[in-house]
Each structure stands twice: as C-alpha cells, then as structure tokens.
Design an enzyme around this catalytic site. Structure first.
Site, PDB file in Angstrom:
ATOM      1  N   LYS A  24       0.833  -1.209   0.000  1.00  0.00           N
ATOM      2  CA  LYS A  24       0.000   0.000   0.000  1.00  0.00           C
ATOM      3  C   LYS A  24       0.865   1.255   0.000  1.00  0.00           C
ATOM      4  CE  LYS A  24      -2.276  -1.759   3.518  1.00  0.00           C
ATOM      5  NZ  LYS A  24      -1.925  -3.188   3.400  1.00  0.00           N
ATOM      6  N   ILE A  25       1.824   1.318   0.934  1.00  0.00           N
ATOM      7  CA  ILE A  25       2.635   2.537   1.043  1.00  0.00           C
ATOM      8  C   ILE A  25       3.599   2.630  -0.146  1.00  0.00           C
ATOM      9  CG2 ILE A  25       4.321   3.766   2.482  1.00  0.00           C
ATOM     10  CD1 ILE A  25       2.959   2.403   4.932  1.00  0.00           C
ATOM     11  N   ASP A  51       9.790  -6.903  -4.846  1.00  0.00           N
ATOM     12  CA  ASP A  51       8.735  -7.457  -3.993  1.00  0.00           C
ATOM     13  C   ASP A  51       8.406  -8.837  -4.531  1.00  0.00           C
ATOM     14  OD1 ASP A  51       6.338  -8.166  -2.691  1.00  0.00           O
ATOM     15  OD2 ASP A  51       5.758  -6.066  -2.445  1.00  0.00           O
ATOM     16  N   CYS A  83      11.128   4.209   6.297  1.00  0.00           N
ATOM     17  CA  CYS A  83       9.918   4.627   7.032  1.00  0.00           C
ATOM     18  C   CYS A  83       9.095   3.401   7.363  1.00  0.00           C
ATOM     19  CB  CYS A  83       9.068   5.544   6.151  1.00  0.00           C
ATOM     20  SG  CYS A  83       9.454   7.250   6.387  1.00  0.00           S
ATOM     21  N   ARG A 134      10.173  -0.223   9.209  1.00  0.00           N
ATOM     22  CA  ARG A 134      10.397  -0.740  10.556  1.00  0.00           C
ATOM     23  C   ARG A 134      11.879  -0.720  10.891  1.00  0.00           C
ATOM     24  NH1 ARG A 134       6.475   0.530  12.014  1.00  0.00           N
ATOM     25  NH2 ARG A 134       4.746  -0.569  12.961  1.00  0.00           N
ATOM     26  N   ASP A 142      13.172   6.939   9.932  1.00  0.00           N
ATOM     27  CA  ASP A 142      12.061   7.321  10.810  1.00  0.00           C
ATOM     28  C   ASP A 142      11.868   6.262  11.893  1.00  0.00           C
ATOM     29  OD1 ASP A 142       9.734   8.880  11.562  1.00  0.00           O
ATOM     30  OD2 ASP A 142       8.501   7.284  10.694  1.00  0.00           O
ATOM     31  N   GLU A 154      13.442   1.688  19.984  1.00  0.00           N
ATOM     32  CA  GLU A 154      12.792   3.006  20.091  1.00  0.00           C
ATOM     33  C   GLU A 154      12.327   3.239  21.510  1.00  0.00           C
ATOM     34  OE1 GLU A 154       9.749   3.435  17.084  1.00  0.00           O
ATOM     35  OE2 GLU A 154      11.121   2.856  15.494  1.00  0.00           O
ATOM     36  N   HIS A 166       9.908   8.344  14.559  1.00  0.00           N
ATOM     37  CA  HIS A 166       8.759   7.503  14.161  1.00  0.00           C
ATOM     38  C   HIS A 166       7.507   8.369  13.909  1.00  0.00           C
ATOM     39  CE1 HIS A 166       7.171   3.119  14.504  1.00  0.00           C
ATOM     40  NE2 HIS A 166       6.446   3.801  13.635  1.00  0.00           N
ATOM     41  N   LEU A 167       7.666   9.261  12.915  1.00  0.00           N
ATOM     42  CA  LEU A 167       6.592  10.223  12.625  1.00  0.00           C
ATOM     43  C   LEU A 167       5.767   9.847  11.398  1.00  0.00           C
ATOM     44  CD1 LEU A 167       8.378  13.677  13.171  1.00  0.00           C
ATOM     45  CD2 LEU A 167       6.887  12.422  14.731  1.00  0.00           C
ATOM     46  N   GLY A 168       6.063   8.685  10.801  1.00  0.00           N
ATOM     47  CA  GLY A 168       5.407   8.316   9.542  1.00  0.00           C
ATOM     48  C   GLY A 168       3.896   8.461   9.581  1.00  0.00           C
TER      49      GLY A 168
HETATM   50  N1  NAD Z   1       6.846   4.883   9.963  1.00  0.00           N
HETATM   51  C1  NAD Z   1       5.583   4.713  10.268  1.00  0.00           C
HETATM   52  O1  NAD Z   1       5.041   5.386  11.117  1.00  0.00           O
HETATM   53  C2  NAD Z   1       4.776   3.706   9.531  1.00  0.00           C
HETATM   54  C3  NAD Z   1       3.431   3.977   9.234  1.00  0.00           C
HETATM   55  C4  NAD Z   1       2.689   3.007   8.560  1.00  0.00           C
HETATM   56  C5  NAD Z   1       3.273   1.816   8.208  1.00  0.00           C
HETATM   57  N2  NAD Z   1       4.576   1.577   8.526  1.00  0.00           N
HETATM   58  C6  NAD Z   1       5.228   0.323   8.127  1.00  0.00           C
HETATM   59  O2  NAD Z   1       5.402   0.324   6.707  1.00  0.00           O
HETATM   60  C7  NAD Z   1       5.499  -1.000   6.225  1.00  0.00           C
HETATM   61  C8  NAD Z   1       4.682  -1.182   4.954  1.00  0.00           C
HETATM   62  O3  NAD Z   1       3.306  -0.962   5.229  1.00  0.00           O
HETATM   63  P1  NAD Z   1       2.188  -1.228   4.093  1.00  0.00           P
HETATM   64  O4  NAD Z   1       0.915  -0.736   4.675  1.00  0.00           O
HETATM   65  O5  NAD Z   1       2.641  -0.718   2.782  1.00  0.00           O
HETATM   66  O6  NAD Z   1       2.193  -2.812   4.080  1.00  0.00           O
HETATM   67  P2  NAD Z   1       1.683  -3.771   2.920  1.00  0.00           P
HETATM   68  O7  NAD Z   1       1.432  -5.069   3.559  1.00  0.00           O
HETATM   69  O8  NAD Z   1       0.620  -3.127   2.127  1.00  0.00           O
HETATM   70  O9  NAD Z   1       2.981  -3.908   1.989  1.00  0.00           O
HETATM   71  C9  NAD Z   1       4.134  -4.608   2.350  1.00  0.00           C
HETATM   72  C10 NAD Z   1       4.742  -5.165   1.075  1.00  0.00           C
HETATM   73  O10 NAD Z   1       5.981  -5.765   1.424  1.00  0.00           O
HETATM   74  C11 NAD Z   1       6.124  -6.920   0.624  1.00  0.00           C
HETATM   75  N3  NAD Z   1       7.110  -7.795   1.234  1.00  0.00           N
HETATM   76  C12 NAD Z   1       6.960  -8.629   2.284  1.00  0.00           C
HETATM   77  N4  NAD Z   1       8.124  -9.276   2.546  1.00  0.00           N
HETATM   78  C13 NAD Z   1       9.016  -8.814   1.623  1.00  0.00           C
HETATM   79  C14 NAD Z   1      10.373  -9.100   1.376  1.00  0.00           C
HETATM   80  N5  NAD Z   1      11.039  -9.991   2.125  1.00  0.00           N
HETATM   81  N6  NAD Z   1      10.982  -8.443   0.378  1.00  0.00           N
HETATM   82  C15 NAD Z   1      10.309  -7.545  -0.380  1.00  0.00           C
HETATM   83  N7  NAD Z   1       9.008  -7.253  -0.216  1.00  0.00           N
HETATM   84  C16 NAD Z   1       8.373  -7.874   0.788  1.00  0.00           C
HETATM   85  C17 NAD Z   1       4.732  -7.497   0.544  1.00  0.00           C
HETATM   86  O11 NAD Z   1       4.591  -8.349  -0.567  1.00  0.00           O
HETATM   87  C18 NAD Z   1       3.876  -6.254   0.427  1.00  0.00           C
HETATM   88  O12 NAD Z   1       3.626  -5.936  -0.922  1.00  0.00           O
HETATM   89  C19 NAD Z   1       5.079  -1.877   7.402  1.00  0.00           C
HETATM   90  O13 NAD Z   1       6.238  -2.373   8.023  1.00  0.00           O
HETATM   91  C20 NAD Z   1       4.402  -0.919   8.358  1.00  0.00           C
HETATM   92  O14 NAD Z   1       4.462  -1.361   9.679  1.00  0.00           O
HETATM   93  C21 NAD Z   1       5.335   2.488   9.164  1.00  0.00           C
HETATM   94  O1  2HG Z   2       1.426   4.707  15.916  1.00  0.00           O
HETATM   95  C1  2HG Z   2       2.258   5.307  15.256  1.00  0.00           C
HETATM   96  O2  2HG Z   2       2.451   6.511  15.332  1.00  0.00           O
HETATM   97  C2  2HG Z   2       3.126   4.541  14.254  1.00  0.00           C
HETATM   98  C3  2HG Z   2       2.341   3.654  13.369  1.00  0.00           C
HETATM   99  C4  2HG Z   2       3.129   2.907  12.333  1.00  0.00           C
HETATM  100  O3  2HG Z   2       4.353   2.499  12.760  1.00  0.00           O
HETATM  101  C5  2HG Z   2       2.329   1.767  11.791  1.00  0.00           C
HETATM  102  O4  2HG Z   2       2.868   0.672  11.627  1.00  0.00           O
HETATM  103  O5  2HG Z   2       1.155   1.980  11.500  1.00  0.00           O
END
Ligand code: NAD
Ligand code: 2HG
Length: 526
Positions: free
Chosen positions: A149-150, A169, A228, A230, A254, A259, A278-280
């Site tokens: 998604k992201i 991916d 951004c 993990r 981020d 943490e 961790h502001l994502g």
């Molecule tokens: N910094 C933040 O505050 C913040 C906010 C939201 C999400 N996140 C993190 O961002 C990440 C992605 O979130 P998302 O919603 O896009 O998830 P998502 O599940 O939509 O996408 C993850 C993608 O990673 C792929 N993937 C899995 N294992 C893999 C590997 N070994 N190599 C390559 N690709 C691989 C999957 O096929 C999938 O397409 C998550 O770790 C989530 O926790 C962080």
């Molecule tokens: O709660 C937060 O601010 C971080 C959320 C983010 O890491 C997530 O995986 O959705």
C-alpha cells in the site's frame, strides 16, 4: 459495562466511539509492570506503537477479548500469544498509508536538498548558500523495496516527479508492478542501480538486517536510503560505517532497531543523515483515520460482532461475512453435533463443502466447524481466533473436500469425524429462510432442525421399537417434542432422532441401550 484501556495517545474521535459502549480509561506511558497489574480488569486494549503487549500482559489479561492497534504494524503485540488465548488482534491497514508514504517522500526530498541542516543554519544566524547545494530527484532512479500500500503510493508520487522506478517485492506480479509504473527487479539489481532506495516492507525474520554491510557495498556512492517501515530492517551500525566511509551518500530514518533511539553512532553523523522519531503516521488526518477504524472494530467486538481487519482470524469483508454468517452457524452446529456423536478423541475431521458453499472461501467454514467440534472440550474458551490452533495442538487432522454440483440444497456441509471410538458423520443444509436442517446422520437420511436436547439412536428397523422408546421416556417424565426415523432399507438398520423438551435424566440412556434392537444411543445438547 465493558472496560477499555487506551494505553497510547489516540485521537479523541476513537475515544468517543469507544465511550458509546464501554468505560474508557486513558492511561499512557504505563511502565510494563503497571500494565500487567491493571490489565486483568479490561475487556479491550487500544494501543499505538509505544505499548509492548507481551506474553506476560496477554496472560494477565484474563478478560481481554480484543487488542486494537491504531496503525499498521502489530510487531509490538505478541500475536501468537493473543491467538492462543482467543484474543482478536485488529489493526488499521490503510488509515495511515498516505501519511507514511508522504513522510518517505518528504525525507527523500529533505535528504536531496539538505533541508534540516539548512534550516538549523539559518536559524542560528548563518547564511551558508554554498554549503547546502543539493541534488535533484528528477530522472533519478528510485528503488522501492515492498510494493504494497505505502510502496505503491510512493511510486505514484515519485513517478509524477519524473523519477524512474525499480521495485523489489517477491509477492507481487510483474503486471501489477508495471501497472504502478515500476520495473520489477531482484534485490541485487535494485541495490546496484538505484539513486534512492526506500523501504516499505514488514519486519520479519527474512527482512531483519536485509540492508547490511554487504548491501551497502553494492550501492552507488551517490545512493541515499530511506526507512519509514520498521527499525531493524537496516543494520544501523553498518549504516553508520557506510555513511562515514562514503560508501553511500546519505540516509533518512524514521524507525529504529530500538525506540526511542538511545545512544547511537547515527546521532553523530552530519547533514547527510536525517533522523525523525517515528513520525510516519503522525498526521492529523492519519490519526483520526486509525483511531476511528480501530475504535469501531473494538466497539463491534464488544457488541459480539465480527471485526473487519483482524490479523489473527481470516479477514472477511462485511458483505462476504453477511452472506456466510448462516453457514458459519451451520458449521458450528454440525461440528458440535459430530463431536458429541464421536464421544471420544477426534483424530481427523473431513469437511466437505457442497454446492454454493464450495465456491466460497472455505477457511471461515472450517474454523467454525472446528469451533463447534472443540466446544465440548473447551466451552467458551474456544472461539474463531484460537479454534485452528487448539485443533492443531490436539493433533486433529483437517481434510477439506468440495463439490460445486448443486444437489438437494443450494449448499450443504458434510462433516466426518474419525476418532478413538470410531467414525461418525453429519450433513446439514440451510432452508430458504436460513433455518438449519440436519439432513443426514451416519449416512441415514433425515430432515430435522437441531434443538437444544436431542436423542439419537441406531437401531434395527422393527415393529414396536419406536413405541418402546416413547414409553420409556414417558416413564421418566421426558417429553418428546418431535421424532423422526431415517432408514436406507426396510427392516435394516435405522436411526431415530428425537427432540426432547428436557435433558435426559441420569441413567435413562443405559435403559434405552437395554431395549432389544437398539444398537447405540447418544444424547446431544446443542
Ligand atoms: N513509519 C511509520 O510510522 C509507519 C506507518 C505506517 C506503516 N509503517 C510500516 O510500513 C510497512 C509497509 O506498510 P504497508 O501498509 O505498505 O504494508 P503492505 O502489507 O501493504 O505492503 C508490504 C509489502 O511488502 C512486501 N514484502 C513482504 N516481505 C518482503 C520481502 N522480504 N521483500 C520484499 N518485499 C516484501 C509485501 O509483498 C507487500 O507488498 C510496514 O512495516 C508498516 O508497519 C510504518
Ligand atoms: O502509531 C504510530 O504513530 C506509528 C504507526 C506505524 O508504525 C504503523 O505501523 O502503522
């Protein structure tokens, strides 16, 4: 009234929803031992990324029905422990997608134009234009690791800025990547060709330290990396070395291995490294989205309704769930019935889906059947979350078969349990009004709705036997609500199914078994 503990800062919109059905206590920044001490009084726990929901917290949470993570990653929750304890874990898979993607883009541009240090310089009274000459992203190559998604939203924005896109991916198709405008490549090529690399993958055993010294050695000296996703996907010590030695041009993080970030060589690096706490997901919009999304699910589960984004039960869209609900009831009832007929330990369960049932996702049906099957052993402790695990731990082998052909009913379900005391099977279907009917017991055709107290016999089809059972029950003051006999051949074996108004008093089953012609008898409570 139910009680919900909110242990991280959550937008008021979420608290308002929870307050419709529960007493809500907001207690943030709790030390771990304090959380363990107070959790027994709560039915639900709502968190963000700070609270660590460990095995200890879960074991102490005797009343917990649901843990809601207002965000995507559930790596701060011991999900297997919650699953074993039958606690639903829900998240908000999409509520902060845009926020996280925009933060990654913001970090990429900030790295390119050295914005954080330029800002600090001006604020300290300086005017250093030569020091802050940046780089353009236009026509540069962005390598996206994780095109979910992201990652997909980052791709769309980066494409609009004129970047060339590579993606790694292993779980998405070339067509999907091309549709998003990315060339799907292997990790090695992505590392070697990208000017910018952005990570959007979960942290798993496979992705831990995916970006290590070996990976940095493959990257261009002009490359910049952004994380951004993990902490722990990048080896931070190796990153600090790579930046110091000029193996790469910069990094923006981020998220961190630990943490809040403590002592770290990353803090000592210069303008080529940007760190955010961790502001994502920290936008007003995302916080409202995730709070509402998760609070609604907690509210629904506390009201006995299913959750739409549970990470530890099969995800079901509400419209699919609505359609499947009557079949889930059917599967649960038949599972409960066949376990009582089987009597002893069940070693394998064959789940046969017929007609329109065969074209549905079978997983929820199988789980419902297992929930019913284990009810006699576990009572309220078995639910949709832990039924599969409990069955696995008991060594119950589950075999699924399906046949799309429509026979007597639009859809029917046949369960066959093999166990320590032999084999038993039941079939059931739904009538037009959604009423459950048992249509077959041990391959004898019948047609009865399940009732609370039932008696099943296997007997020889001979004159007088039905009357004898009727009189016997009458002599014990047991009232028969309905009775039906199923047989395959006249005067062969037959089954008798009786719905009783009351449970059989102790000792009556033994008397029934003494009646000449009765081969077996079972009482069932549904
Ligand atoms: N910094 C933040 O505050 C913040 C906010 C939201 C999400 N996140 C993190 O961002 C990440 C992605 O979130 P998302 O919603 O896009 O998830 P998502 O599940 O939509 O996408 C993850 C993608 O990673 C792929 N993937 C899995 N294992 C893999 C590997 N070994 N190599 C390559 N690709 C691989 C999957 O096929 C999938 O397409 C998550 O770790 C989530 O926790 C962080
Ligand atoms: O709660 C937060 O601010 C971080 C959320 C983010 O890491 C997530 O995986 O959705």
């Amino acid at each position: 009234m139910s009680k919900v503990l909110v242990s991280d800062p959550i937008d008021q919109a979420g608290i308002d929803i929870l307050s419709q059905v529960a007493q809500v206590d907001v207690k943030t920044g709790l030390p771990a031992e304090e959380l363990v001490r107070i959790i027994p009084e709560y039915d639900a726990l709502m968190i963000r990324s700070e609270t660590r929901v460990t095995q200890e917290v879960i074991s102490a949470g005797k009343q917990l029905k649901i843990i809601g993570r207002a965000g995507v990653g559930v790596d701060n929750v011991d999900v297997p422990a919650a699953t074993r304890q039958g606690i639903v874990v829900v998240n908000s898979p999409e509520g902060n997608t845009i926020a996280a993607a925009e933060h990654a883009i913001a970090l990429m541009l900030s790295l390119s134009r050295l914005i954080p240090d330029a800002n600090t310089s001006v604020k300290s009274g300086k005017w250093e234009r030569k020091k802050f000459v940046g780089a353009e992203v236009y026509k540069k190559t962005l390598g996206i690791v994780g095109l979910g998604k992201i990652g997909s939203h980052v791709a769309a924005v980066a494409k609009a800025m004129g970047m060339k896109l590579l993606a790694f991916d292993p779980f998405i198709s070339t067509e999907r990547a091309e549709h998003i405008g990315c060339r799907l490549v292997d990790m090695d090529m992505l590392l070697r060709e990208a000017d910018y690399i952005t990570l959007h993958i979960p942290k798993t055993p496979e992705t831990a330290h995916l970006i290590n010294a070996e990976a940095f050695a493959k990257m261009k000296p002009t490359a910049r990396i952004i994380n951004c996703a993990r902490g722990g996907i990048i080896d931070e010590a190796a990153l600090a070395e790579a930046v110091k030695e000029g193996k790469i041009a910069g990094a923006a993080l981020d998220v961190f291995e630990s943490e809040p970030l403590g002592e770290s060589p990353l803090r000592d690096l210069g303008k080529e490294v940007i760190l955010t706490p961790h502001l994502g997901a920290s936008t007003a919009e995302a916080q409202v989205n995730v709070a509402i999304d998760v609070a609604e699910q907690i509210r629904d589960v506390l009201l006995g309704l299913p959750a739409r984004s549970a990470v530890n039960i099969p995800g079901l869209y509400p419209d699919v769930l609505e359609k499947l609900k009557p079949y889930l009831r059917l599967a649960e009832t038949l599972g409960n019935l066949v376990s009582q007929l089987a009597g002893g330990r069940v070693e394998s369960l064959n789940v046969h889906l017929q007609g329109e049932l065969a074209s549905n996702d079978s997983k929820p049906i199988v789980i419902a059947a297992l929930k019913g099957l284990l009810y006699q052993a576990l009572r309220e402790r078995v639910n949709y979350v832990n039924a599969s695990i409990e069955a696995k731990e008991r060594g119950i082998r589950v075999i699924e078969t399906r046949d799309n052909a429509v026979r007597d009913y639009a859809g029917s379900l046949h369960l066959e349990a093999k166990g320590s005391l032999g084999e038993h099977s039941v079939t059931g279907a739904l009538l037009g009004d959604g009423e459950i009917h048992i249509t077959d017991i041990n391959e004898f055709p019948i047609n009865v709705p399940p009732t609370h107290h039932m008696l099943f016999t296997l007997h020889r089809d001979m004159p007088g036997i039905i009357g004898k059972i009727g009189s016997l029950l009458g002599s014990f003051n047991v009232n028969i609500a309905s009775m039906q006999v199923g047989r395959k051949i006249v005067r062969g074996d037959a089954v008798m199914v009786l719905s009783l108004d009351d449970p059989l008093p102790e000792g009556v089953l033994a008397e029934i078994l003494k009646v000449p012609g009765i081969r077996d008898a079972y009482t069932v409570t549904l």
